[in-house]
Design a protein around this motif. Structure first.
Motif, PDB file in Angstrom:
ATOM      1  N   ALA A 190     -58.990  -2.261  47.824  1.00  0.00           N
ATOM      2  CA  ALA A 190     -59.623  -1.643  46.456  1.00  0.00           C
ATOM      3  C   ALA A 190     -59.362  -2.357  45.498  1.00  0.00           C
ATOM      4  CB  ALA A 190     -59.281  -0.166  46.489  1.00  0.00           C
ATOM      5  N   THR A 191     -58.244  -3.297  45.621  1.00  0.00           N
ATOM      6  CA  THR A 191     -57.819  -4.112  44.258  1.00  0.00           C
ATOM      7  C   THR A 191     -58.176  -5.088  44.016  1.00  0.00           C
ATOM      8  OG1 THR A 191     -55.724  -4.828  45.224  1.00  0.00           O
ATOM      9  CG2 THR A 191     -55.829  -2.501  44.335  1.00  0.00           C
ATOM     10  N   GLY A 192     -58.722  -5.886  44.979  1.00  0.00           N
ATOM     11  CA  GLY A 192     -59.391  -7.171  44.697  1.00  0.00           C
ATOM     12  C   GLY A 192     -59.478  -7.902  46.015  1.00  0.00           C
ATOM     13  N   THR A 193     -59.429  -9.408  46.065  1.00  0.00           N
ATOM     14  CA  THR A 193     -59.378 -10.283  47.182  1.00  0.00           C
ATOM     15  C   THR A 193     -58.250 -11.213  46.958  1.00  0.00           C
ATOM     16  OG1 THR A 193     -61.907 -10.105  47.149  1.00  0.00           O
ATOM     17  CG2 THR A 193     -60.759 -12.199  48.090  1.00  0.00           C
ATOM     18  N   ARG A 194     -57.569 -11.432  48.210  1.00  0.00           N
ATOM     19  CA  ARG A 194     -56.399 -12.410  48.165  1.00  0.00           C
ATOM     20  C   ARG A 194     -56.619 -13.390  49.259  1.00  0.00           C
ATOM     21  NH1 ARG A 194     -55.472  -7.819  45.786  1.00  0.00           N
ATOM     22  NH2 ARG A 194     -54.965  -6.587  47.860  1.00  0.00           N
ATOM     23  N   GLY A 195     -55.797 -14.468  49.328  1.00  0.00           N
ATOM     24  CA  GLY A 195     -55.721 -15.374  50.364  1.00  0.00           C
ATOM     25  C   GLY A 195     -54.621 -14.830  51.302  1.00  0.00           C
ATOM     26  N   PHE A 196     -54.840 -15.412  52.654  1.00  0.00           N
ATOM     27  CA  PHE A 196     -53.940 -15.464  53.586  1.00  0.00           C
ATOM     28  C   PHE A 196     -53.673 -16.535  54.481  1.00  0.00           C
ATOM     29  CE2 PHE A 196     -57.622 -13.814  56.083  1.00  0.00           C
ATOM     30  CZ  PHE A 196     -57.193 -14.491  57.353  1.00  0.00           C
TER      31      PHE A 196
END
Length: 308
Positions: free
Chosen positions: A213-219
């Motif tokens: 819900a807070t956004g997109t991040r890499g992994f």
């Protein structure tokens, strides 16, 4: 998906990949603020300088380059992104010549990765509008479908022929996957609502993006362990490519909604922006250090990139 607190921004061109890995560059509503934020991020992480050459399919307003094996670049082009339903077509670029990659039974296609043996992977849409992954071994095409999925995208391939990508289930939720010798394994970042795998190296290390819900991040997924990949001060981060040294290429959004490329190597981030471009995204970093990606110009054109 963008952070709920981010200012509004415009995505340029036609969506190419579905879901988290929509590589359309974005431009924020406040260019002056974007420039200041980009400069701050570069001071924190360090800026890396590349010499770029564009790869623009003749007559196309939008060209996306996803990968290269050093001699052949692969991607997709759109002639007129402003039309109601512009076709997306896969292409290769080698020895100064562009060639359409004709995927059998497709109404749209994208070439997303190529390995050292010349194996090309990508995604296509069939006559019924369903998305599938594909492989191209010297002109012999095969379909890649995650078992039980409503649609599949093959996005990265390593030199062993292992494929990373994403699929959508019956509820339209996106999941990552890896396929090794035809055996599929789902990839889901813990606590994520969506996950997509984009790149895989010879060791089987995988990079991609996840969202909540807070956004997109890499992994980074290495030996079964997830590690977040977040560019400093970014509102969103996508890790797209990884080489055999573990260097990662991708892109991030600043607080003004502008997109920048990045390299993560030796434990440090470096921002990468094409001079004069409104936005930059990186898709791969190769073992020799060359990179591929996309940038948008001062008007609305989108250009494929190969950098060294």
């Amino acid at each position: 998906m963008t952070n709920a607190a981010s200012p509004s921004r415009d995505r340029l061109g036609r969506a190419v990949l579905r879901g988290l890995l929509d590589v359309r560059p974005s431009v924020g509503a406040y260019p002056a603020a974007a420039a200041a934020e980009g400069a701050a991020a570069q001071r924190l992480a360090g800026a890396k300088v590349y010499e770029f050459a564009s790869a623009d399919y003749p007559g196309a307003a939008q060209s996306d380059v996803f990968d290269t094996d050093g001699t052949t670049a692969v991607g997709a082009f759109v002639v007129d992104p402003s039309s109601a339903s512009p076709p997306i077509t896969a292409f290769t670029f080698a020895a100064g010549a562009y060639q359409i990659l004709a995927v059998p039974g497709s109404t749209a296609s994208i070439a997303t990765s190529i390995n050292g043996a010349g194996l090309i992977v990508g995604a296509y849409q069939d006559l019924a509008g369903v998305a599938h992954g594909f492989t191209d071994r010297g002109g012999t095409f095969s379909t890649v479908d995650f078992p039980g999925a409503s649609s599949t995208q093959a996005i990265g391939v390593n030199d062993a022929g292992h494929i990373a990508g994403s699929y959508f289930d019956a509820a339209s939720a996106e999941h990552g996957f890896v396929s090794q010798g035809g055996t599929f394994t789902a990839i889901n970042f813990p606590g994520a609502t969506s996950t997509a795998a984009a790149g895989i190296n010879t060791s089987g290390d995988i990079v991609g993006a996840w969202s909540d819900a807070t956004g997109t991040r890499g992994f980074l997924l290495q030996a079964g362990v997830f590690t977040p990949v977040d560019f400093p001060l970014a509102t969103d981060t996508t890790a797209f490519g990884i080489n055999d040294a573990g260097d990662i290429a991708g892109y991030y959004s600043d607080a003004a909604g502008n997109t920048h490329g990045f390299i993560y190597a030796g434990g440090a981030f470096s921002a990468v922006d094409v001079a004069g471009a409104r936005s930059t995204e990186l898709t791969r970093i190769k073992n020799g250090g060359s990179i591929t990606g996309v940038c948008s110009d001062a008007v609305t054109g989108i250009h494929g990139l190969v950098g060294r």
